[in-house]
Design a protein around this motif. Structure first.
Motif, short mmCIF file in Angstrom:
data_model
loop_
_atom_site.label_atom_id
_atom_site.label_comp_id
_atom_site.label_asym_id
_atom_site.label_seq_id
_atom_site.Cartn_x
_atom_site.Cartn_y
_atom_site.Cartn_z
N PHE A 63 0.96 -1.20 0.10
CA PHE A 63 0.04 0.09 -0.02
C PHE A 63 0.93 1.40 0.07
O PHE A 63 2.14 1.12 0.23
N LEU A 64 0.31 2.46 -0.01
CA LEU A 64 0.93 3.70 0.07
C LEU A 64 0.93 4.24 1.23
O LEU A 64 0.02 4.53 1.78
N GLY A 65 2.29 4.86 1.69
CA GLY A 65 2.13 5.72 2.87
C GLY A 65 2.05 7.36 2.17
O GLY A 65 2.49 7.50 1.19
N ARG A 66 1.64 8.20 3.02
CA ARG A 66 1.64 9.54 2.36
C ARG A 66 1.63 10.45 3.45
O ARG A 66 1.17 10.19 4.84
N PHE A 67 2.49 11.49 3.26
CA PHE A 67 2.45 12.63 4.39
C PHE A 67 1.20 13.55 4.46
O PHE A 67 1.11 14.20 3.31
N ALA B 48 -7.51 4.49 -0.82
CA ALA B 48 -7.85 3.21 -0.74
C ALA B 48 -7.83 2.19 -2.04
O ALA B 48 -7.29 1.08 -2.07
N ARG B 49 -8.70 2.91 -2.75
CA ARG B 49 -8.63 2.19 -4.28
C ARG B 49 -7.01 2.15 -4.89
O ARG B 49 -6.88 1.17 -5.55
N GLU B 50 -6.14 3.20 -4.55
CA GLU B 50 -5.02 3.09 -5.13
C GLU B 50 -4.07 1.84 -4.43
O GLU B 50 -3.42 1.38 -5.13
N ASN B 51 -4.59 1.79 -2.97
CA ASN B 51 -3.91 0.84 -2.30
C ASN B 51 -4.40 -0.75 -2.95
O ASN B 51 -3.48 -1.73 -2.75
N GLN B 52 -5.67 -0.89 -3.25
CA GLN B 52 -5.98 -2.10 -3.77
C GLN B 52 -5.42 -2.31 -4.92
O GLN B 52 -4.85 -3.51 -5.14
N THR B 53 -5.05 -1.34 -5.89
CA THR B 53 -4.35 -1.65 -6.99
C THR B 53 -2.83 -2.14 -6.81
O THR B 53 -2.23 -2.86 -7.33
N LEU B 54 -2.20 -1.31 -5.93
CA LEU B 54 -0.91 -1.57 -5.50
C LEU B 54 -0.84 -3.11 -4.76
O LEU B 54 0.24 -3.57 -4.95
N ALA B 55 -1.71 -3.46 -3.93
CA ALA B 55 -1.81 -4.72 -3.62
C ALA B 55 -2.01 -5.63 -4.79
O ALA B 55 -2.08 -6.95 -4.02
N ARG B 56 -2.35 -5.52 -5.66
CA ARG B 56 -2.93 -6.29 -6.90
C ARG B 56 -4.05 -7.22 -6.38
O ARG B 56 -4.10 -8.60 -6.55
N LEU B 57 -4.94 -6.49 -5.77
CA LEU B 57 -6.36 -7.26 -5.40
C LEU B 57 -7.44 -6.51 -5.97
O LEU B 57 -8.56 -6.15 -5.45
#
Length: 367
Positions: free
Chosen positions: A158-162, A228-237
């Motif tokens: 997933f992505l961390g973000r400041f 969260a949708r960005e994280n879903q793509t990054l997680a290949r889910l």
């Protein structure tokens, strides 16, 4: 000598607090808004444009209260790309992937264990309002960093973000709950239906879905849902069975109750104050009894558990513990409550230092 050097670091942070504060937040973490709400008149029931969530009376619960386990301390020493390096003098030093980060932490009342040289190697330092609700800015003393960077926990990327509210997209004290959900799914032998309320950036939802669960994720922030949708793509889910719902949590669960929808696990991590997408107001102490009451009705006959986390509130865990036991009268199982803590792990992530308290929790589990 180490404390004097850390004091010097804190003075540097204080000088940066005079800089103009960020005017726009990228994402809305808990609480959903930094401002304390002004009292509002309750809208009349006949008004069609009311933003108040439709309520119902609390149900009259009968039967024995579930047995209790108290106090329970659920401890995380880190996982994947995260661990707590050190804490003290109102600060905490954390490792998030390649970055060493300094953030305010009011409960770190002791002196730091690590030397000032360790603290001075921080890649990012949050400066500004030290209150959990307050806005501020990030300072990058070593080199300019991008807004986001990749992280991994429990096998999920997933992505961390400041963000302007010192959060980075993950609340690592929740790792213990995420592991629990993952274990329950792996032992179930069937896809569990998981409801994640106030789901924020979706890491809990992705951990559950990666284990095989069918997830409904609810958050009032469109930006958080987008993250969260960005994280879903990054997680290949992308093909995982996750429903992303941008909605007011109270309105959503009341509709689910009327529709007869049921879940095997419910995770609830409400802020002490928040706003829904249409201006709905959420006050933890006012609405928590009804929220838990409705969640009880949403549990399936083969449900596994109901998990509540209370973050950044002035209360004893017994407050939510006794509420959970009253709500779950006649349901059997057991209610266990206490605190979530993170254990300092040193620079290499292998030490065992002091425990930093982060949140209160209560959860009902079926035995």
């Amino acid at each position: 000598m180490a404390t004097n050097r850390v004091d010097a670091l804190k003075k540097k942070l204080d000088r940066h607090e005079a800089r103009p504060k960020a005017q726009k937040q990228e994402f809305r973490p808990r609480p959903k808004t930094p401002a304390q709400p002004q009292p509002q008149a309750k809208p009349k029931a006949v008004e069609p444009k009311s933003t108040e969530a439709p309520a119902r009376p609390l149900l009259d619960r009968r039967g024995e209260r579930p047995p209790e386990r108290v106090p329970v301390i659920l401890e995380s020493s880190g996982a994947g790309d995260f661990h707590l390096i050190d804490s003290g003098d109102g600060l905490k030093l954390e490792q998030y992937g390649p970055y060493r980060i300094v953030r305010p932490e009011a409960q770190a009342l002791w002196r730091p264990s690590e030397s000032a040289q360790v603290w001075e190697k921080a890649d990012a330092i949050f400066t500004g309002d030290t209150d959990e609700d307050g806005m501020g800015r990030w300072r990058f003393p070593r080199e300019a960093l991008g807004e986001t960077w990749p992280l991994s926990l429990l096998g999920v990327d997933f992505l961390g973000r400041f963000t302007a509210f010192r959060h980075v997209g993950i609340f690592p004290e929740q790792i213990v709950h995420w592991r629990w959900v993952k274990e329950q799914q792996e032992a179930a032998g069937r896809p569990l239906k998981v409801l994640n309320l106030f789901g924020y950036t979706g890491v809990a939802s992705l951990v559950a879905a990666a284990a095989g669960a069918e997830v409904t994720h609810v958050d009032a922030s469109k930006k958080a849902i987008g993250w969260a949708r960005e994280n879903q793509t990054l997680a290949r889910l992308d093909r995982a069975p996750i429903r992303w719902m941008c909605d007011d949590a109270m309105k959503f669960i009341l509709r689910e109750e009327r529709r007869g929808n049921r879940y095997d696990i419910i995770l609830a991590d409400p802020p002490k104050f928040g706003r829904g997408p249409n201006g709905e107001v959420f006050h933890l102490f006012e609405q928590l009894p009804l929220m838990l009451d409705v969640c009880r009705e949403l549990l399936s006959e083969k449900s596994v558990g109901l998990v509540l986390t209370a973050y950044s509130i002035r209360a004893s865990f017994y407050s939510i513990h006794e509420l959970m036991r009253e709500t779950m009268r006649g349901a059997g199982g057991v209610v266990e409550s206490g605190e979530l803590v993170i254990r300092e792990a040193g620079v290499d992530g292998k030490a065992s230092g002091r425990a930093l308290s982060t949140s209160l929790f209560s959860r009902w589990v079926r035995q």
